[in-house]
Scaffold this motif. Sequence first.
Motif, mmCIF file in Angstrom:
data_model
loop_
_atom_site.group_PDB
_atom_site.id
_atom_site.type_symbol
_atom_site.label_atom_id
_atom_site.label_comp_id
_atom_site.label_asym_id
_atom_site.label_seq_id
_atom_site.Cartn_x
_atom_site.Cartn_y
_atom_site.Cartn_z
ATOM 1 N N THR A 1 -2.533 4.707 -2.617
ATOM 2 C CA THR A 1 -1.548 4.423 -0.606
ATOM 3 C C THR A 1 -1.986 5.587 -0.131
ATOM 4 O OG1 THR A 1 -0.071 5.264 -1.992
ATOM 5 C CG2 THR A 1 -0.054 2.890 -2.016
ATOM 6 N N LYS B 1 -6.698 -1.474 -6.737
ATOM 7 C CA LYS B 1 -6.191 -1.887 -5.312
ATOM 8 C C LYS B 1 -6.018 -0.335 -4.575
ATOM 9 C CE LYS B 1 -3.629 -5.916 -7.209
ATOM 10 N NZ LYS B 1 -2.048 -5.627 -7.093
ATOM 11 N N VAL C 1 -4.715 0.449 -0.891
ATOM 12 C CA VAL C 1 -4.264 0.682 0.695
ATOM 13 C C VAL C 1 -4.123 1.688 1.828
ATOM 14 C CG1 VAL C 1 -2.072 0.248 1.837
ATOM 15 C CG2 VAL C 1 -2.758 -1.678 -0.079
ATOM 16 N N THR D 1 -1.976 3.784 3.879
ATOM 17 C CA THR D 1 -1.321 2.771 4.943
ATOM 18 C C THR D 1 -1.068 3.306 5.992
ATOM 19 O OG1 THR D 1 0.204 4.971 3.948
ATOM 20 C CG2 THR D 1 0.456 3.127 2.658
ATOM 21 N N LEU E 1 -1.962 -0.671 8.749
ATOM 22 C CA LEU E 1 -2.436 -0.766 7.538
ATOM 23 C C LEU E 1 -4.085 -1.450 7.334
ATOM 24 C CD1 LEU E 1 0.212 -1.727 4.992
ATOM 25 C CD2 LEU E 1 -1.806 -2.439 4.809
ATOM 26 N N GLY F 1 -5.675 -2.668 3.052
ATOM 27 C CA GLY F 1 -6.342 -2.903 2.322
ATOM 28 C C GLY F 1 -7.152 -3.417 1.811
ATOM 29 N N LEU G 1 5.007 -1.107 -2.166
ATOM 30 C CA LEU G 1 3.702 -1.830 -2.663
ATOM 31 C C LEU G 1 3.673 -2.529 -4.202
ATOM 32 C CD1 LEU G 1 1.362 0.035 -0.140
ATOM 33 C CD2 LEU G 1 1.327 -2.123 -0.524
ATOM 34 N N SER H 1 3.296 -6.196 -5.191
ATOM 35 C CA SER H 1 1.956 -6.081 -5.750
ATOM 36 C C SER H 1 1.991 -6.966 -7.312
ATOM 37 C CB SER H 1 0.802 -5.473 -5.544
ATOM 38 O OG SER H 1 1.831 -3.685 -6.100
ATOM 39 N N LEU I 1 -2.390 -9.125 -2.395
ATOM 40 C CA LEU I 1 -2.448 -8.035 -2.313
ATOM 41 C C LEU I 1 -2.167 -7.590 -0.630
ATOM 42 C CD1 LEU I 1 -2.189 -4.874 -3.175
ATOM 43 C CD2 LEU I 1 -4.489 -4.599 -2.155
ATOM 44 N N SER J 1 1.733 -6.958 0.434
ATOM 45 C CA SER J 1 1.394 -5.524 1.885
ATOM 46 C C SER J 1 2.288 -6.584 2.944
ATOM 47 C CB SER J 1 0.224 -5.615 2.320
ATOM 48 O OG SER J 1 -0.828 -5.236 1.210
ATOM 49 N N GLU J 2 2.320 -7.335 3.148
ATOM 50 C CA GLU J 2 3.038 -8.152 3.751
ATOM 51 C C GLU J 2 4.599 -8.052 4.026
ATOM 52 O OE1 GLU J 2 -0.067 -12.121 5.828
ATOM 53 O OE2 GLU J 2 1.836 -11.952 4.079
ATOM 54 N N ALA K 1 -1.289 -10.764 7.449
ATOM 55 C CA ALA K 1 -2.905 -9.886 7.055
ATOM 56 C C ALA K 1 -3.704 -10.912 8.004
ATOM 57 C CB ALA K 1 -2.815 -9.735 6.109
#
Length: 281
Positions: free
Chosen positions: A127, A161, A163, A165, A175, A177, A212, A216, A223, A227-228, A277
């Motif tokens: 992240t 994964k 992200v 940020t 952001l 992702g 996160l 997650s 993801l 993230s939302e 997203a």
Amino acid sequence: MSTPPILALALPSATGRVLSIQSHTVQGYVGNKSAVFPLQLLGYDVDPINSVQFSNHTGYPSFRGQVLNGEQLWELIEGLEANNLLFYTHLLTVCDPVMGDEGKLYVPPELVSVYREKVVPVASMLTPNQFEAEQLTGYRISSEKDGFEACRVLHHAGPSKVVITSLNMDGELFLIGSHQKSKSHPPEQFKIVIPKIPAYFTGTGDLMTALLLGWSNKSPDDLASASELAVASLQALLQRTLQDYEKVGFDSKSSSLEIRLIQSQDDICRPQVRYKAVKYS
């Protein structure tokens, strides 16, 4: 008569058990103070190891405290292992000190290669902020496309994964992702546009990483949804923080604001998603 040994059995957690290695401050919410409580609210057992213990974060004119060295850290790990307590579903650590932000490197340049070569390959989720992503990939991020390409570079290094940020470009904050579920398939990528708040806050990166992780793990194949939810909690908390400071007449642009973590419990447990997203193709 001898006293029988005490056997303490740590029960497994239905959600997960997290070992969180981060900084600690007596006052304020950064590092473990910013990450442990939200994860507990989301149902996780969290065991914190404090990499430093300071009176306050280093953004103040002065601070006092201690730094945990490698030998002391290893001693704690050995203590857990000796009692069969070293079992965790997740390891959460934010490189301390953080690599950098807003074009400024906070660590010696030679340490970047350590992060790149030793830390990134063993991470399942990464992240970074925009500046850190650039440092880790050697890739200049000046557009959305660059951001998604940087994620692909990081996937190739190890994490499934990624992200980023916060990307700040063309007056917009968002952001990015990316989730590569299989090495033989391209990653699923998305962005979330985030409204800018005219203030600077401490501990938000540590909080975002914890959120996160929490969301997650509850939705391991989605993801974007995780993230939302993380963005929703963070944005609600920041708005509350800003409003509370303004109520007492504080100039929010004069210095960094300590986040209102305890007052935002409902926003952490039951976030209201407002920023969706958008898939990238």
